[in-house]
Motif scaffolding. Structure first.
Motif, PDB file in Angstrom:
ATOM      1  N   TRP A   4     -12.778  -4.490   1.680  1.00  0.00           N
ATOM      2  CA  TRP A   4     -13.388  -4.063   0.405  1.00  0.00           C
ATOM      3  C   TRP A   4     -14.818  -4.566   0.275  1.00  0.00           C
ATOM      4  N   ALA A   5     -15.079  -5.763   0.745  1.00  0.00           N
ATOM      5  CA  ALA A   5     -16.447  -6.301   0.710  1.00  0.00           C
ATOM      6  C   ALA A   5     -17.361  -5.485   1.625  1.00  0.00           C
ATOM      7  N   LYS A   6     -16.843  -5.129   2.789  1.00  0.00           N
ATOM      8  CA  LYS A   6     -17.634  -4.307   3.713  1.00  0.00           C
ATOM      9  C   LYS A   6     -17.872  -2.912   3.132  1.00  0.00           C
ATOM     10  N   ALA A   7     -16.863  -2.365   2.487  1.00  0.00           N
ATOM     11  CA  ALA A   7     -17.012  -1.047   1.868  1.00  0.00           C
ATOM     12  C   ALA A   7     -18.045  -1.082   0.743  1.00  0.00           C
ATOM     13  N   MET A   8     -18.019  -2.133  -0.068  1.00  0.00           N
ATOM     14  CA  MET A   8     -18.997  -2.267  -1.159  1.00  0.00           C
ATOM     15  C   MET A   8     -20.407  -2.417  -0.602  1.00  0.00           C
ATOM     16  N   CYS A   9     -20.567  -3.212   0.446  1.00  0.00           N
ATOM     17  CA  CYS A   9     -21.887  -3.379   1.067  1.00  0.00           C
ATOM     18  C   CYS A   9     -22.401  -2.038   1.605  1.00  0.00           C
ATOM     19  N   GLY A  10     -21.529  -1.279   2.205  1.00  0.00           N
ATOM     20  CA  GLY A  10     -21.909   0.039   2.714  1.00  0.00           C
ATOM     21  C   GLY A  10     -22.317   0.987   1.605  1.00  0.00           C
ATOM     22  N   MET A  11     -21.595   0.963   0.485  1.00  0.00           N
ATOM     23  CA  MET A  11     -21.943   1.830  -0.645  1.00  0.00           C
ATOM     24  C   MET A  11     -23.285   1.441  -1.250  1.00  0.00           C
ATOM     25  N   ALA A  13     -25.757  -0.158   0.268  1.00  0.00           N
ATOM     26  CA  ALA A  13     -26.806   0.174   1.239  1.00  0.00           C
ATOM     27  C   ALA A  13     -27.102   1.676   1.229  1.00  0.00           C
ATOM     28  N   GLY A  14     -26.060   2.487   1.142  1.00  0.00           N
ATOM     29  CA  GLY A  14     -26.260   3.936   1.092  1.00  0.00           C
ATOM     30  C   GLY A  14     -26.994   4.368  -0.160  1.00  0.00           C
ATOM     31  N   GLY A  15     -26.670   3.767  -1.286  1.00  0.00           N
ATOM     32  CA  GLY A  15     -27.348   4.091  -2.538  1.00  0.00           C
ATOM     33  C   GLY A  15     -28.819   3.705  -2.531  1.00  0.00           C
ATOM     34  N   VAL A  16     -29.096   2.531  -2.000  1.00  0.00           N
ATOM     35  CA  VAL A  16     -30.491   2.076  -1.907  1.00  0.00           C
ATOM     36  C   VAL A  16     -31.276   2.984  -0.961  1.00  0.00           C
ATOM     37  N   ALA A  17     -30.706   3.307   0.175  1.00  0.00           N
ATOM     38  CA  ALA A  17     -31.388   4.172   1.136  1.00  0.00           C
ATOM     39  C   ALA A  17     -31.681   5.543   0.534  1.00  0.00           C
ATOM     40  N   ALA A  18     -30.716   6.111  -0.171  1.00  0.00           N
ATOM     41  CA  ALA A  18     -30.919   7.417  -0.781  1.00  0.00           C
ATOM     42  C   ALA A  18     -31.989   7.371  -1.860  1.00  0.00           C
ATOM     43  N   SER A  19     -31.993   6.324  -2.675  1.00  0.00           N
ATOM     44  CA  SER A  19     -32.972   6.251  -3.759  1.00  0.00           C
ATOM     45  C   SER A  19     -34.383   5.990  -3.241  1.00  0.00           C
ATOM     46  N   VAL A  20     -34.516   5.368  -2.086  1.00  0.00           N
ATOM     47  CA  VAL A  20     -35.838   5.117  -1.513  1.00  0.00           C
ATOM     48  C   VAL A  20     -36.367   6.350  -0.776  1.00  0.00           C
ATOM     49  N   THR A  21     -35.511   7.062  -0.074  1.00  0.00           N
ATOM     50  CA  THR A  21     -35.982   8.171   0.761  1.00  0.00           C
ATOM     51  C   THR A  21     -36.066   9.515   0.050  1.00  0.00           C
TER      52      THR A  21
END
Length: 82
Positions: A4-11, A13-21
């Motif tokens: 669950w911690a790994k899944a949260m980190c992935g979510m 990271a994906g949100g930050v990447a999408a909002s930056v790009t």
């Protein structure tokens, strides 16, 4: 670390990447789809493609990425970049 911690980190990271790009993708799309020139007899089409500007033989709305990003944010608000 749990799954669950790994899944949260992935979510996160994906949100930050999408909002930056996303703003860069919007700018790229606007630049690629602009009408760089008006062929003779198509002024109405060019006027529709570039609202609030008088079309001529060298109407280009965006000249580079930074100018495009600043113009979109200034004229349409920063939300237009998303």
């Amino acid at each position: 670390d749990t799954i669950w911690a790994k899944a949260m980190c992935g979510m996160v990271a994906g949100g930050v990447a999408a909002s930056v790009t996303t703003p860069f993708d919007v700018v790229k799309t606007r630049i690629m789809t602009q009408q760089p020139a008006c062929p003779t007899g198509s002024l109405a089409t060019a006027a529709a493609a570039v609202p609030n500007e008088t079309p001529n033989s060298n109407t280009v709305r965006y000249t580079n990425a930074m100018q495009a990003m600043a113009r979109i944010a200034r004229e349409e608000g920063w939300r237009a970049l998303y």
